[in-house]
Scaffold this active site. Structure first.
Site, mmCIF file in Angstrom:
data_model
loop_
_atom_site.group_PDB
_atom_site.id
_atom_site.type_symbol
_atom_site.label_atom_id
_atom_site.label_comp_id
_atom_site.label_asym_id
_atom_site.label_seq_id
_atom_site.Cartn_x
_atom_site.Cartn_y
_atom_site.Cartn_z
ATOM 1 N N PRO A 276 1.010 -1.277 0.044
ATOM 2 C CA PRO A 276 -0.074 -0.013 0.257
ATOM 3 C C PRO A 276 0.839 1.431 -0.095
ATOM 4 C CG PRO A 276 0.084 -1.048 2.274
ATOM 5 C CD PRO A 276 0.795 -1.784 1.412
ATOM 6 N N ARG A 278 -0.733 4.753 -1.376
ATOM 7 C CA ARG A 278 -1.673 6.141 -1.150
ATOM 8 C C ARG A 278 -2.467 5.937 0.226
ATOM 9 N NH1 ARG A 278 -4.015 8.769 -5.386
ATOM 10 N NH2 ARG A 278 -3.316 6.911 -6.784
ATOM 11 N N CYS A 346 1.535 29.717 -16.062
ATOM 12 C CA CYS A 346 0.986 30.257 -17.256
ATOM 13 C C CYS A 346 0.411 29.012 -18.268
ATOM 14 C CB CYS A 346 2.198 30.714 -17.907
ATOM 15 S SG CYS A 346 3.118 31.799 -17.008
ATOM 16 N N GLU A 347 -0.683 28.560 -17.548
ATOM 17 C CA GLU A 347 -1.329 27.121 -18.309
ATOM 18 C C GLU A 347 -2.745 27.468 -17.598
ATOM 19 O OE1 GLU A 347 0.132 23.564 -19.097
ATOM 20 O OE2 GLU A 347 2.270 24.248 -19.029
ATOM 21 N N TYR A 375 1.368 11.170 -3.657
ATOM 22 C CA TYR A 375 1.639 11.572 -5.110
ATOM 23 C C TYR A 375 1.328 13.050 -4.941
ATOM 24 C CZ TYR A 375 0.640 6.411 -5.515
ATOM 25 O OH TYR A 375 1.124 5.075 -5.110
#
Ligand code: PLP
Length: 421
Positions: A276, A278, A346-347, A375
Site C-alpha cells: 500500500p 496511497r 502560465c497554463e 503523490y
C-alpha cells in the site's frame, strides 16, 4: 481518519497550529502527521495478522527520508520501483531483506545495485527482464528470490491512468501464459522462483476487483504447485483507495482488505506481502497555500493561490478532487461562495477546482488541501522555476522541516554553461 482538526478555530496538525508552521516556514508547504502515518501502517499490519506477512510501503507515494524512517522503525518493508528509490530506502535504514523491487523497466544497473546492497525479492514483469536478471545475478555469483507479476485482466474500476491490471496495460505477464513463463524462469540460473505478484491499480474504491484478482492468484498457486514450483510467497500489491471527497461513500478499510485476502488465499499457507502507498500517506498530508489575490472574472471569481500544478499535479493530470478548506475555521452558518481555484502558472490546466463552494477568503488567508500526502511532493517539479516547496513533519506538539525549500542560487547552480558559450 486523520489528525488534522480545527481547534479553537484554527486548523491543527496533531497539536501544532498550521498557522504557526506557516509563520515559520512560509507558504506553500506540505505538512504530514506522524500519528496518521503510524495509524495507517498499523491498520494494514494488523489486517494481515492471520499470516506471516510484511507490509511493503509503496514509497513512490511519498519517499521523504523522514517518512521512510518513521515507517521503517514500525517494521515496514519498502516497495521500490527505481534505483533511486532503492538508495533512498537504504539511506533511511531499511534493510535489504525488507525491500522488494517492482517496475516494468528495471535496468541491469538497477539490478546490480540492489543485488549488491541486498534485496528481499524482485517482482519480475516480463520474459526479457527475467533473462536480464538471470544474467546479472549469475555474473555476480548470486541467486535471487523472484516472484512474477501476473496481469489478471481484471477491471480495477479506477481512473484509466492508474489502472494496471487489464490486458491492455503494460504491467506483468498475461496470466494465461503464467505456466510457461514460470517453467522458463525455473530453468534459469541465478533465479529462485518463490511466489506470485499482482497489483491491479491505484485508488480502488471497491473490494470486488481485488477479490477477482486474488481468486485468480489462488488458482494459479495451485496450478504452479502442481507443476512442481514451490510457491510460498504471495505479493498482493497495493491500490486501496482513500476518501478524497468526504461526501462520498468511504472506500473499504484495510481490515476488510485483509479479511478478503484471508478468504481468497489464506488456505494456501503462503507468506503474504502487500504494497500500500496511497492509503498510508494520502490522508496523512496537507498542502498549505496562501491566497495571493481574489480576482473578479467576467462570470466568476478566481481564487489565485501561491501553490500551483507543479506542486500538486493530481488535479491537472487526473482531474482529481481535493477538499480545500480555510485554515481559520469559518464561522458557523457563513454563506459559501463559488471560486475557481487556480495557481500562478502560465497554463489554464493550472486549475485545482472549478466552481467550488467555499467559505469566503481574502488575500493573505491560508487554505489547506486535504489528502495531499501521497503523490503530491513526489510528483512536484520546478516548472516556471518555482522552487520545490518544503515538507514538514509533525509529531504531537513538535514539527520539523524534513525538506528545505531550495534557494534560487541552488536552483540556478544545478545548470552549467559550457566553456565554449
Ligand atoms: C503504485 C504501486 C503500488 C501502490 O499503489 P497505491 O495505490 O499507492 O497503494 C503498489 N505496487 C506497485 C507495483 C505499484 O506500482
Amino acid at each position: 481518519m486523520d489528525h488534522f482538526l480545527y481547534r479553537d478555530g484554527n486548523l491543527h496538525a496533531e497539536d501544532v497550529a498550521i498557522a504557526d508552521i506557516a509563520a515559520q516556514v512560509g507558504a506553500p508547504f506540505y505538512v504530514y502527521s506522524s500519528a496518521t502515518l503510524t495509524r495507517h501502517f498499523r491498520l494494514f499490519d494488523e489486517a494481515l495478522d492471520w499470516a506471516d506477512h510484511l507490509v511493503c510501503y509503496a514509497m513512490k507515494a511519498n519517499s521523504n527520508q523522514a517518512v521512510l524512517k518513521l515507517l521503517g522503525d514500525l517494521g515496514a518493508g519498502m516497495d521500490v520501483v527505481s534505483g533511486g528509490e532503492y538508495m533512498r530506502a537504504k539511506a533511511a535504514g531499511i534493510p535489504g531483506e525488507r525491500i522488494v523491487f517492482s517496475g516494468v523497466g528495471k535496468t541491469r544497473a538497477e539490478m546490480r545495485l540492489a543485488l549488491e546492497g541486498g534485496i528481499r525479492q524482485f517482482n519480475i514483469e516480463s520474459e526479457p527482464e527475467m533473462q536480464a536478471l538471470s544474467e546479472v545475478a549469475s555474473s555476480m555469483g548470486v541467486t535471487v528470490p523472484v516472484t512474477i507479476r501476473v496481469n489478471p485482466d481484471v477491471d480495477a474500476k479506477t481512473h484509466e491512468k492508474i489502472a494496471t491490471g487489464k490486458s491492455e496495460n503494460k504491467f506483468g505477464i498475461p496470466i494465461s501464459r503464467a505456466k510457461e513463463v514460470y517453467a522458463a524462469a525455473a530453468a534459469l540460473p541465478g533465479l529462485e522462483v518463490i511466489g506470485i505478484d499482482v497489483h491491479i491499480g491505484s485508488q480502488l474504491t471497491q473490494l470486488e476487483p481485488f477479490g477477482q484478482a486474488f481468486e485468480k492468484v489462488a488458482e494459479l498457486t495451485k496450478l504452479l504447485r502442481a507443476e512442481g514450483h514451490d510457491i510460498r510467497r504471495l505479493d498482493l500489491g497495493g491500490g486501496l483507495g482513500i476518501p478524497y471527497e468526504r461526501s462520498n461513500d468511504a472506500p473499504p478499510l484495510p481490515q476488510e482488505f485483509g479479511q478478503l485476502a484471508q478468504d481468497k488465499v489464506g488456505h494456501l499457507g503462503c507468506e503474504i506481502e502487500i504494497e500500500p502507498g496511497r492509503l498510508i500517506a494520502g490522508n496523512a498530508g496537507l498542502l498549505v497555500s496562501e491566497v495571493i489575490y481574489v480576482k473578479e472574472g467576467a462570470d466568476r471569481q478566481f481564487m489565485i493561490i501561491d501553490a500551483a500544478m507543479n506542486d500538486l499535479i493530481r488535479p491537472a493530470m487526473y482531474g482529481a478532487y481535493h477538499d480545500i478548506v480555510p485554515v481559520i475555521e469559518p464561522a458557523a452558518g457563513v454563506e459559501q461562495v463559488k471560486y475557481d481555484i487556480v495557481g500562478p502558472i502560465c497554463e489554464s490546466g493550472d486549475t485545482f477546482a472549478k466552481q467550488r463552494m467555499m467559505p469566503p477568503v481574502a488575500a493573505g488567508d491560508l487554505v489547506a488541501f486535504r489528502s495531499a500526502g501521497a503523490y503530491g511532493a513526489v510528483m512536484a517539479s520546478e516548472y516556471n522555476s518555482r522552487p520545490l516547496i518544503p515538507e514538514v513533519l509533525v509529531h504531537e506538539d513538535q514539527f520539523a522541516v524534513i525538506r528545505e525549500r531550495p534557494t534560487f542560487d541552488e536552483m540556478i547552480n544545478r545548470d552549467t554553461i559550457p566553456s565554449w558559450l
